[in-house]
Design an enzyme around this catalytic site. Structure first.
Site, PDB file in Angstrom:
ATOM      1  N   ARG A  75      -3.564  -2.612   8.071  1.00  0.00           N
ATOM      2  CA  ARG A  75      -3.845  -1.950   6.801  1.00  0.00           C
ATOM      3  C   ARG A  75      -3.220  -2.754   5.660  1.00  0.00           C
ATOM      4  O   ARG A  75      -2.019  -3.041   5.683  1.00  0.00           O
ATOM      5  CB  ARG A  75      -3.272  -0.527   6.818  1.00  0.00           C
ATOM      6  CG  ARG A  75      -3.308   0.181   5.481  1.00  0.00           C
ATOM      7  CD  ARG A  75      -2.814   1.631   5.589  1.00  0.00           C
ATOM      8  NE  ARG A  75      -2.769   2.278   4.291  1.00  0.00           N
ATOM      9  CZ  ARG A  75      -1.645   2.574   3.628  1.00  0.00           C
ATOM     10  NH1 ARG A  75      -0.473   2.301   4.146  1.00  0.00           N
ATOM     11  NH2 ARG A  75      -1.698   3.155   2.444  1.00  0.00           N
ATOM     12  N   HIS A 119      -2.922   0.742  -4.332  1.00  0.00           N
ATOM     13  CA  HIS A 119      -1.530   0.894  -3.882  1.00  0.00           C
ATOM     14  C   HIS A 119      -0.626   0.502  -5.051  1.00  0.00           C
ATOM     15  O   HIS A 119       0.187  -0.415  -4.953  1.00  0.00           O
ATOM     16  CB  HIS A 119      -1.278   0.055  -2.630  1.00  0.00           C
ATOM     17  CG  HIS A 119      -0.078   0.477  -1.822  1.00  0.00           C
ATOM     18  ND1 HIS A 119      -0.139   0.747  -0.473  1.00  0.00           N
ATOM     19  CD2 HIS A 119       1.214   0.661  -2.171  1.00  0.00           C
ATOM     20  CE1 HIS A 119       1.074   1.071  -0.028  1.00  0.00           C
ATOM     21  NE2 HIS A 119       1.914   1.023  -1.044  1.00  0.00           N
ATOM     22  N   GLU A 165      -0.614   7.422  -1.650  1.00  0.00           N
ATOM     23  CA  GLU A 165       0.480   8.251  -2.143  1.00  0.00           C
ATOM     24  C   GLU A 165       0.390   8.621  -3.624  1.00  0.00           C
ATOM     25  O   GLU A 165       1.237   8.216  -4.434  1.00  0.00           O
ATOM     26  CB  GLU A 165       1.818   7.562  -1.887  1.00  0.00           C
ATOM     27  CG  GLU A 165       2.071   7.243  -0.426  1.00  0.00           C
ATOM     28  CD  GLU A 165       3.485   6.725  -0.165  1.00  0.00           C
ATOM     29  OE1 GLU A 165       4.196   6.415  -1.132  1.00  0.00           O
ATOM     30  OE2 GLU A 165       3.872   6.642   1.015  1.00  0.00           O
ATOM     31  N   ASN A 294       1.553   9.323   5.170  1.00  0.00           N
ATOM     32  CA  ASN A 294       2.724   8.455   5.213  1.00  0.00           C
ATOM     33  C   ASN A 294       3.946   9.354   5.329  1.00  0.00           C
ATOM     34  O   ASN A 294       4.135  10.258   4.520  1.00  0.00           O
ATOM     35  CB  ASN A 294       2.848   7.615   3.936  1.00  0.00           C
ATOM     36  CG  ASN A 294       1.746   6.578   3.812  1.00  0.00           C
ATOM     37  OD1 ASN A 294       0.952   6.392   4.746  1.00  0.00           O
ATOM     38  ND2 ASN A 294       1.681   5.907   2.677  1.00  0.00           N
ATOM     39  N   TYR A 296       8.233   9.528   6.176  1.00  0.00           N
ATOM     40  CA  TYR A 296       9.471   8.767   6.337  1.00  0.00           C
ATOM     41  C   TYR A 296      10.710   9.592   6.673  1.00  0.00           C
ATOM     42  O   TYR A 296      11.611   9.108   7.339  1.00  0.00           O
ATOM     43  CB  TYR A 296       9.758   7.944   5.066  1.00  0.00           C
ATOM     44  CG  TYR A 296       8.844   6.743   4.928  1.00  0.00           C
ATOM     45  CD1 TYR A 296       9.159   5.533   5.540  1.00  0.00           C
ATOM     46  CD2 TYR A 296       7.646   6.828   4.217  1.00  0.00           C
ATOM     47  CE1 TYR A 296       8.316   4.430   5.443  1.00  0.00           C
ATOM     48  CE2 TYR A 296       6.796   5.727   4.110  1.00  0.00           C
ATOM     49  CZ  TYR A 296       7.140   4.537   4.731  1.00  0.00           C
ATOM     50  OH  TYR A 296       6.311   3.452   4.640  1.00  0.00           O
ATOM     51  N   GLU A 368       1.513   5.172   7.460  1.00  0.00           N
ATOM     52  CA  GLU A 368       2.821   4.521   7.313  1.00  0.00           C
ATOM     53  C   GLU A 368       3.906   5.373   7.950  1.00  0.00           C
ATOM     54  O   GLU A 368       3.922   6.593   7.791  1.00  0.00           O
ATOM     55  CB  GLU A 368       3.224   4.355   5.827  1.00  0.00           C
ATOM     56  CG  GLU A 368       2.494   3.296   5.075  1.00  0.00           C
ATOM     57  CD  GLU A 368       2.940   3.210   3.619  1.00  0.00           C
ATOM     58  OE1 GLU A 368       4.095   3.555   3.306  1.00  0.00           O
ATOM     59  OE2 GLU A 368       2.111   2.799   2.796  1.00  0.00           O
TER      60      GLU A 368
HETATM   61  C1  PNW Z   1       5.913   4.130   0.519  1.00  0.00           C
HETATM   62  N1  PNW Z   1       9.893   8.544  -2.029  1.00  0.00           N
HETATM   63  O1  PNW Z   1       6.616   4.337  -0.660  1.00  0.00           O
HETATM   64  C2  PNW Z   1       4.892   3.103   0.118  1.00  0.00           C
HETATM   65  O2  PNW Z   1       3.564   3.410   0.461  1.00  0.00           O
HETATM   66  C3  PNW Z   1       5.244   1.698   0.481  1.00  0.00           C
HETATM   67  O3  PNW Z   1       4.661   0.843  -0.452  1.00  0.00           O
HETATM   68  C4  PNW Z   1       6.756   1.557   0.542  1.00  0.00           C
HETATM   69  O4  PNW Z   1       7.170   0.239   0.708  1.00  0.00           O
HETATM   70  C5  PNW Z   1       7.243   2.431   1.666  1.00  0.00           C
HETATM   71  O5  PNW Z   1       6.812   3.767   1.508  1.00  0.00           O
HETATM   72  C6  PNW Z   1       8.759   2.427   1.831  1.00  0.00           C
HETATM   73  O6  PNW Z   1       9.379   2.923   0.676  1.00  0.00           O
HETATM   74  C7  PNW Z   1       7.427   5.409  -0.917  1.00  0.00           C
HETATM   75  O7  PNW Z   1      10.770   8.347  -2.865  1.00  0.00           O
HETATM   76  C8  PNW Z   1       8.376   5.227  -1.909  1.00  0.00           C
HETATM   77  O8  PNW Z   1       9.722   9.680  -1.513  1.00  0.00           O
HETATM   78  C9  PNW Z   1       9.190   6.273  -2.270  1.00  0.00           C
HETATM   79  C10 PNW Z   1       9.047   7.489  -1.650  1.00  0.00           C
HETATM   80  C11 PNW Z   1       8.102   7.677  -0.675  1.00  0.00           C
HETATM   81  C12 PNW Z   1       7.280   6.618  -0.305  1.00  0.00           C
END
Ligand code: PNW
Length: 460
Positions: A75, A119, A165, A294, A296, A368
């Site tokens: 991707r 993006h 996002e 996505n 995390y 992601e």
């Molecule tokens: C995502 N938050 O970004 C993005 O899709 C990527 O480009 C990035 O490198 C990756 O996650 C890691 O950060 C985020 O603050 C950035 O919640 C910030 C947040 C979430 C996703």
């Protein structure tokens, strides 16, 4: 060893601004991130995307490494200002040629491209002359840009993602001001979110009416969401966690799956939340062929109490917490990545189940998931055991979700290689490949070898 269903999609992700470099080459116009990086204090140590991983020049080497890993799905995103330098008008032939060659080379190596149209690297002219995502007209500009991409690449690209996002664009770009264009407001994020959704719907309508029958691909949107676990069993805290999820993910997924914003957002935001016309609701409803996610991290959510400082010792990103009356926190025993994001694999399973229930068992693709840790390069190797443990934990959680009936069909690790991590510049490393940003040298980390085995064995 747990195995995944036959045909489960394993991939890795990147994005244009974070890896390409060549910021002013090949007829590309500047993006809002090119400008943002040059404002003192906005990006760690004044890092920029001028060179990044130099993927624009080194993509043959990168694709060779992908093939070496046995990667079958990749991707990446298209830089809008490479295609339309000022965001409008005729396509730039050199930009078209770059992505066309990239796609051809991926296919020649047996790698399926998954293409994100946006993006975050908006053409700077659209920001300066048209107020970026605040302007309703952007939906028309985005539709035209998407049409150029479908026309140029849709014969070979069968997996499209309109936006990456939108929550981050709205909240970090226009609410907290930590990402480009750096604006701070408690009103603009909801306007921006609205036009992002309208733009998404326009691009999907364009694809479906002009291309899908002939090209036979699929198109969807990718949203990001953390999991919110109620801090206690109290009804108040359970409601707070649910409300937090609706403000986070429901904001962008409800319009796509149910035709309008969550009721709780309307109640709490009143006129700060724009309204969709009937025609817009029709275009939005069902406008995603899969649920791109996505994910995390996780935090606790509790009902905010009067006098709470919702941003004190802030853990993670809650968006505009005062609008939700939610207080976030983290369990001190949870481990954290170098972003300070907690590692809670079961949060991933619970989020997948929440999506499954709320949206009627959609096909979900994790576009992601990943983690940043500091690297040590020793004798040409990076022993990133913590990244392996992270991925194993989250992939296990995905496996459990599937066993519980969730229709999860793919998982993309962020990221194929270390890259420009937005406001953190080059100080955070998410990659399976270590990149030496002074020389551009790539070194596969232990996690790359581990993930290659997961792909090969369809499990671990
Ligand atoms: C995502 N938050 O970004 C993005 O899709 C990527 O480009 C990035 O490198 C990756 O996650 C890691 O950060 C985020 O603050 C950035 O919640 C910030 C947040 C979430 C996703």
């Amino acid at each position: 060893m747990p195995h995944f269903p036959e045909g489960f999609i394993w991939g890795t992700s990147t994005s244009s601004f974070q890896i390409e470099g060549a910021w002013d080459k090949g007829g590309k116009g500047p993006s809002i991130w090119d400008a943002f990086c040059r404002i003192p204090g906005r990006v760690h140590q004044g890092d920029t995307g001028e060179i990044a991983c130099d993927h624009y020049h080194r993509y043959p080497e990168d694709i060779a490494r992908m093939a070496e890993m046995g990667l079958k799905h990749y991707r990446f995103s298209i830089s809008w200002p490479r295609i339309q330098p000022d965001g409008k008008g005729k396509p730039n032939p050199e930009g078209i040629r770059f992505y066309s060659e990239l796609i051809d080379r991926l296919l020649a190596h047996g790698i399926t491209p998954w293409v994100t149209l946006y993006h975050w690297d908006l053409p700077l002219a659209l920001q300066m002359e048209d107020d970026g995502w605040l302007n309703p007209d952007i939906a028309t500009y985005f539709r035209r840009y998407a049409e150029i991409c479908f026309e140029a690449f849709g014969d070979r690209v069968k997996h499209w993602i309109t936006l990456n996002e939108p929550w981050v664009v709205a909240i970090l770009g226009y609410g907290q001001g930590t990402f480009a264009p750096g604006r701070i407001s408690n009103r603009e994020p909801y306007v921006v979110g609205h036009h992002l959704l309208r733009a998404h719907a326009e691009a999907v309508d364009c694809y479906r009416t002009q291309f899908q029958a002939r090209q036979g691909g699929r198109i969807g949107i990718t949203n990001n969401a953390d999991w919110r676990e109620p801090l206690t069993d109290s009804a108040e805290d359970k409601a707070a966690a649910e409300r937090a999820l609706e403000f986070f993910l429901g904001w962008f997924a409800d319009p796509v799956y149910r035709g309008d914003y969550p009721a709780v957002m309307r109640e709490r935001l009143g006129e700060r939340l724009p309204t969709f016309s009937e025609a817009e609701k029709v275009k939005l409803t069902g406008s995603s062929d899969f649920f791109g996610l996505n994910h995390y991290t996780t935090s606790y959510a509790a009902q905010a109490q009067p006098g709470d400082d919702l941003y004190a010792g802030i853990y993670g990103n809650g968006g505009l917490s005062e609008d939700q009356a939610v207080k976030l926190s983290a369990d001190p025993t949870w481990e954290k990545t170098s972003m300070g994001w907690t590692i809670v694999p079961w949060g991933c399973r619970k989020l997948l189940q929440w999506i499954d229930a709320r949206y009627g068992r959609p096909e979900i693709i994790i576009t992601e998931n990943g983690c940043a840790f500091d690297d040590v390069v020793e004798d040409g190797a990076v022993h990133d055991q913590r990244r392996i443990d992270f991925a194993r934990g989250y992939i296990s959680a995905c496996h459990e979700a599937i066993a519980a009936g969730v229709n999860l069909s793919g998982y993309f690790l962020w990221s194929f290689m270390d890259n420009f991590e937005w406001a953190s510049g080059y100080s955070k490393r998410f990659g399976l490949h270590h990149v030496d940003f002074a020389t551009g040298t790539r070194t596969p980390k232990d996690s790359a070898h581990w993930y290659a085995r997961v792909i090969r064995e369809n499990g671990w």
